[in-house]
Design an enzyme around this catalytic site. Sequence first.
Site, PDB file in Angstrom:
ATOM      1  N   HIS A   1     -10.747  89.282  12.613  1.00  0.00           N
ATOM      2  CA  HIS A   1     -11.925  88.633  12.031  1.00  0.00           C
ATOM      3  C   HIS A   1     -13.157  89.414  12.481  1.00  0.00           C
ATOM      4  O   HIS A   1     -13.087  90.241  13.398  1.00  0.00           O
ATOM      5  CB  HIS A   1     -12.013  87.184  12.500  1.00  0.00           C
ATOM      6  CG  HIS A   1     -10.973  86.299  11.904  1.00  0.00           C
ATOM      7  ND1 HIS A   1     -11.205  84.971  11.656  1.00  0.00           N
ATOM      8  CD2 HIS A   1      -9.696  86.541  11.496  1.00  0.00           C
ATOM      9  CE1 HIS A   1     -10.122  84.417  11.128  1.00  0.00           C
ATOM     10  NE2 HIS A   1      -9.193  85.357  11.030  1.00  0.00           N
TER      11      HIS A   1
ATOM     12  N   GLU B   1     -15.805  88.537  14.173  1.00  0.00           N
ATOM     13  CA  GLU B   1     -16.195  88.306  15.557  1.00  0.00           C
ATOM     14  C   GLU B   1     -15.261  89.014  16.531  1.00  0.00           C
ATOM     15  O   GLU B   1     -15.712  89.568  17.532  1.00  0.00           O
ATOM     16  CB  GLU B   1     -16.230  86.795  15.854  1.00  0.00           C
ATOM     17  CG  GLU B   1     -17.272  86.039  15.059  1.00  0.00           C
ATOM     18  CD  GLU B   1     -16.807  85.584  13.680  1.00  0.00           C
ATOM     19  OE1 GLU B   1     -17.495  84.744  13.078  1.00  0.00           O
ATOM     20  OE2 GLU B   1     -15.756  86.065  13.187  1.00  0.00           O
TER      21      GLU B   1
ATOM     22  N   SER C   1     -20.558  80.870   9.608  1.00  0.00           N
ATOM     23  CA  SER C   1     -20.120  79.968  10.674  1.00  0.00           C
ATOM     24  C   SER C   1     -18.710  80.348  11.121  1.00  0.00           C
ATOM     25  O   SER C   1     -17.819  80.519  10.291  1.00  0.00           O
ATOM     26  CB  SER C   1     -20.133  78.529  10.155  1.00  0.00           C
ATOM     27  OG  SER C   1     -19.648  77.629  11.130  1.00  0.00           O
TER      28      SER C   1
ATOM     29  N   CYS D   1     -14.938  80.461  12.259  1.00  0.00           N
ATOM     30  CA  CYS D   1     -13.750  79.611  12.141  1.00  0.00           C
ATOM     31  C   CYS D   1     -13.348  79.135  13.543  1.00  0.00           C
ATOM     32  O   CYS D   1     -13.920  79.544  14.547  1.00  0.00           O
ATOM     33  CB  CYS D   1     -12.629  80.390  11.467  1.00  0.00           C
ATOM     34  SG  CYS D   1     -11.974  81.736  12.497  1.00  0.00           S
TER      35      CYS D   1
ATOM     36  N   CYS E   1     -12.367  82.053  15.908  1.00  0.00           N
ATOM     37  CA  CYS E   1     -13.508  82.786  16.470  1.00  0.00           C
ATOM     38  C   CYS E   1     -14.375  81.893  17.356  1.00  0.00           C
ATOM     39  O   CYS E   1     -14.954  82.364  18.340  1.00  0.00           O
ATOM     40  CB  CYS E   1     -14.318  83.424  15.347  1.00  0.00           C
ATOM     41  SG  CYS E   1     -13.344  84.684  14.465  1.00  0.00           S
TER      42      CYS E   1
END
Length: 148
Positions: A53, A55, A78, A80, A83
Amino acid sequence: MTPHEMLDVAYTEARKGLAEGGIPIGAALFTSDGRLLGSGHNRRVQDDDPSVHAETDAFRAAGRQRDYRSTVMVTTLSPCWYCSGLVRQFNIGALVIGESRTFTGGHDWLAQNGVSVTVLDDERCVAMMTEFIADNPLLWNEDIGVSV
């Protein structure tokens, strides 16, 4: 750097991911005084790896830090739960979010657990995700773990 300037780095990463045929989510990890430690974007499609992901890509690019409490994770969307767990696990002190209209992850939970959360509601981020979701609903649902 201001939160908006930090978001510009994450947004550029999201655009890279989109250009590569991936999911347009970008992130960056900064020191509290605005020094960039690492940036990245969602590479689930490109790397055929569901764990990459935005992040996590930025976190890995930043390398090891002795302490994350004074760092700022900036993300175009935002985070998940996966993350959000990364932010919580490593005690990242602040989170700046481009938008949470198209998807709301665990940022309220992070705020309840002491993370400073700022949602910028950036129109560029909203437009990018809205268009991507409309054009790629199956890929989007795969990314957020929704079976159709």
